[in-house]
Design an enzyme around this catalytic site. Structure first.
Site, PDB file in Angstrom:
ATOM      1  N   TYR A 145       0.865  -1.182   0.000  1.00 30.27           N
ATOM      2  CA  TYR A 145       0.000   0.000   0.000  1.00 30.27           C
ATOM      3  C   TYR A 145       0.894   1.221   0.000  1.00 30.27           C
ATOM      4  O   TYR A 145       1.822   1.312   0.805  1.00 30.27           O
ATOM      5  CB  TYR A 145      -0.882  -0.024   1.254  1.00 30.27           C
ATOM      6  CG  TYR A 145      -1.781   1.179   1.433  1.00 30.27           C
ATOM      7  CD1 TYR A 145      -2.935   1.332   0.667  1.00 30.27           C
ATOM      8  CD2 TYR A 145      -1.482   2.151   2.386  1.00 30.27           C
ATOM      9  CE1 TYR A 145      -3.772   2.431   0.848  1.00 30.27           C
ATOM     10  CE2 TYR A 145      -2.318   3.246   2.574  1.00 30.27           C
ATOM     11  CZ  TYR A 145      -3.456   3.378   1.797  1.00 30.27           C
ATOM     12  OH  TYR A 145      -4.286   4.460   1.976  1.00 30.27           O
ATOM     13  N   ASP A 240       9.262   2.797  -0.672  1.00 29.23           N
ATOM     14  CA  ASP A 240       8.263   3.467   0.159  1.00 29.23           C
ATOM     15  C   ASP A 240       8.638   3.188   1.610  1.00 29.23           C
ATOM     16  O   ASP A 240       8.329   2.122   2.150  1.00 29.23           O
ATOM     17  CB  ASP A 240       6.869   2.932  -0.181  1.00 29.23           C
ATOM     18  CG  ASP A 240       5.791   3.535   0.708  1.00 29.23           C
ATOM     19  OD1 ASP A 240       6.144   4.158   1.726  1.00 29.23           O
ATOM     20  OD2 ASP A 240       4.609   3.349   0.403  1.00 29.23           O
ATOM     21  N   LYS A 268       5.008   9.739   8.330  1.00 27.62           N
ATOM     22  CA  LYS A 268       4.904   9.273   9.711  1.00 27.62           C
ATOM     23  C   LYS A 268       5.973   9.874  10.626  1.00 27.62           C
ATOM     24  O   LYS A 268       5.818  10.999  11.089  1.00 27.62           O
ATOM     25  CB  LYS A 268       4.905   7.736   9.733  1.00 27.62           C
ATOM     26  CG  LYS A 268       3.710   7.171   8.906  1.00 27.62           C
ATOM     27  CD  LYS A 268       3.422   5.749   9.181  1.00 27.62           C
ATOM     28  CE  LYS A 268       2.456   5.106   8.212  1.00 27.62           C
ATOM     29  NZ  LYS A 268       1.052   5.302   8.490  1.00 27.62           N
TER      30      LYS A 268
HETATM   31  N1  HOZ Z   1      -1.004   3.943   6.355  1.00 28.82           N
HETATM   32  C1  HOZ Z   1      -1.577   3.449   7.561  1.00 28.82           C
HETATM   33  C2  HOZ Z   1      -1.167   2.062   7.817  1.00 28.82           C
HETATM   34  N2  HOZ Z   1      -1.652   1.129   6.900  1.00 28.82           N
HETATM   35  C3  HOZ Z   1      -3.013   3.530   7.610  1.00 28.82           C
HETATM   36  C4  HOZ Z   1      -3.485   4.826   7.996  1.00 28.82           C
HETATM   37  C5  HOZ Z   1      -4.835   4.960   7.496  1.00 28.82           C
HETATM   38  O1  HOZ Z   1      -5.103   4.443   6.395  1.00 28.82           O
HETATM   39  O2  HOZ Z   1      -5.608   5.584   8.191  1.00 28.82           O
END
Ligand code: HOZ
Length: 432
Positions: A145, A240, A268
């Site tokens: 993702y 990423d 983050k």
């Molecule tokens: N990127 C975050 C961890 N998969 C998820 C945060 C979100 O989609 O709220």
């Protein structure tokens, strides 16, 4: 049974005004079949809900809170900066300081552009790779993702996988056809694409250690192989590192894997809990960005002073605290090994994947979880039960089987041992 009355009422109200009651889908707890907690505050390793319960937190705002919540130095930096004005839409000294700090910690970054989220970072890195190479195709991996850009919402992980929409409606067929998907840890599937489209692949993007299908670790020959293929075919290799950056080591996953990408995306931790993202890498590629080059990308709040001061304070602590990552590894190993022992003692089927302070307990009969299909064979119903039992015991985990848990510097041995005890108790009940 805890009383969640306030959170339930808050969720009912929120659903009247916000789609699904949340501003990001995985927060809804939909895949674990209960209403979400509404959080009132957090401090150190703990979060507190609006019903007055406290939890040991392994979500850590999905990764940023490596120092723990409301770290005094970070809070003070934000307060001091805010008093001088919160946004100017003009250059500040903090931005250059941030660029220098990132370059110091991640040597593959020769030049860096700040944005406002991880999604923006990956979206912009892809555009830049296309502008640089003059090519259009991108390879991504099933279960990875990279935020919610159209180009990456194809066989995507995280909430898209959890909520059953790995290929989102709304992504045009034109966009989808430019995204090729390969199998994580399946080098042959990548080779096939390069052989089929030798001069058309602009970029290959991956999570160098995945978090968004749960933690999956790359085989050394896989990660080395994709580096070689990208070099051979003139494709921009994008790591990423939104989750792994500054978390797995000072230099992120690329440092521990010993692989140098062409571009890296961050988010983050570099915002210290404020909204931020960044992408950077080889100067010859980054120099294609406007205003120096022709590839356009911009943002009113990019390099925002509050985000810069929170992020910079966090990065400096990580960089300057002797043994920080050894300490985090020790805590994480204690938890990971403790959970493994629970599984072994109870003869409970499951796999713990962990790299440094990122971990996932997969409820699976498989001996290992090394790929997206392996992860998908996990028993999500068992995870949902385990999740709810953990909440009852005061342990706050990601509300999805397909996410990573995060350890922070604020987790004490006592809290970790309590987590292991709660895990043992939950698994005992699940065993029946
Ligand atoms: N990127 C975050 C961890 N998969 C998820 C945060 C979100 O989609 O709220």
């Amino acid at each position: 049974m805890k009383n969640y009355t306030q959170s339930i009422a808050a969720f009912q109200e929120a659903q009247k005004h916000i789609p699904g009651g949340v501003n990001s889908p995985v927060r809804s707890f939909k895949s674990v079949g209960c209403d979400p907690l509404f959080i009132a505050s957090a401090k150190g390793a703990k979060v507190f809900d609006i019903d007055g319960h406290e939890y040991i937190d392994y979500v850590g705002s999905w990764g940023p809170m490596i120092l723990g919540h409301a770290h005094p130095d970070v809070v003070m930096a934000i307060q001091k900066t805010a008093a001088k004005g919160t946004s100017f839409g003009a250059p500040t000294l903090l931005e250059t300081e941030m660029a220098l700090q990132i370059k110091k910690m991640v040597p593959s970054v020769e030049s860096i552009r700040m944005v406002n989220s991880g999604t923006e970072a990956t979206m912009s890195a892809l555009r830049l790779a296309r502008g640089f190479t003059g090519r259009e195709l991108v390879i991504k991996f099933e279960g990875c993702y990279h935020g919610h850009n159209d180009s990456f919402l194809i066989k995507a992980g995280s909430g898209a996988l959890t909520l059953g929409t790995p290929d989102s409606p709304g992504v045009t067929s034109g966009t989808a056809k430019d995204t090729l998907t390969a199998g994580y840890n399946d080098l042959d599937s990548v080779k096939e694409m390069f052989v089929k489209y030798p001069e058309q692949i602009a970029a290959l993007i991956l999570e160098p250690v995945t978090g968004n299908m749960g933690v999956v670790i790359p085989d050394p020959e896989f990660i080395q192989g994709i580096r070689e293929l990208c070099t051979q075919y003139g494709t921009v290799l994008i790591f990423d590192e939104v989750m792994t950056g500054f978390r797995l080591s000072k230099g992120g996953a690329q440092q521990i894997l010993g692989i140098t990408p062409d571009l890296s995306c961050f988010g983050k931790i570099i915002g210290g809990g404020l909204p931020v993202g960044a992408y950077g890498g080889k100067r010859e590629i980054m120099d294609k960005l406007a205003p120096k080059g022709p590839v356009y990308q911009a943002g009113t709040l990019s390099g925002n002073p509050l985000a810069m001061s929170a992020g910079l304070t966090t990065l400096k602590i990580l960089d300057e605290t002797d043994g920080f990552y050894d300490m985090l590894e020790e805590k994480s190993a204690r938890l990971g090994d403790g959970i493994k022992k629970c599984l072994a003692d109870l003869n409970f089927p499951g796999v713990v994947n962990r790299v440094g302070s990122m971990f996932t307990l997969f409820f699976t009969e498989e001996a290992k979880v090394n790929s997206y299909p392996d992860a998908c064979r996990s028993n999500t119903a068992t995870y949902a039960k385990f999740f709810k039992m953990s909440l009852e015991s005061g342990i706050y985990l990601a509300p999805s089987q397909f996410e990573a848990g995060f350890m922070s510097a604020a987790h004490t041995t006592k809290k970790i041992d309590r987590t292991i005890e709660a895990t043992y108790d939950a698994l005992t009940i699940l065993k029946g």
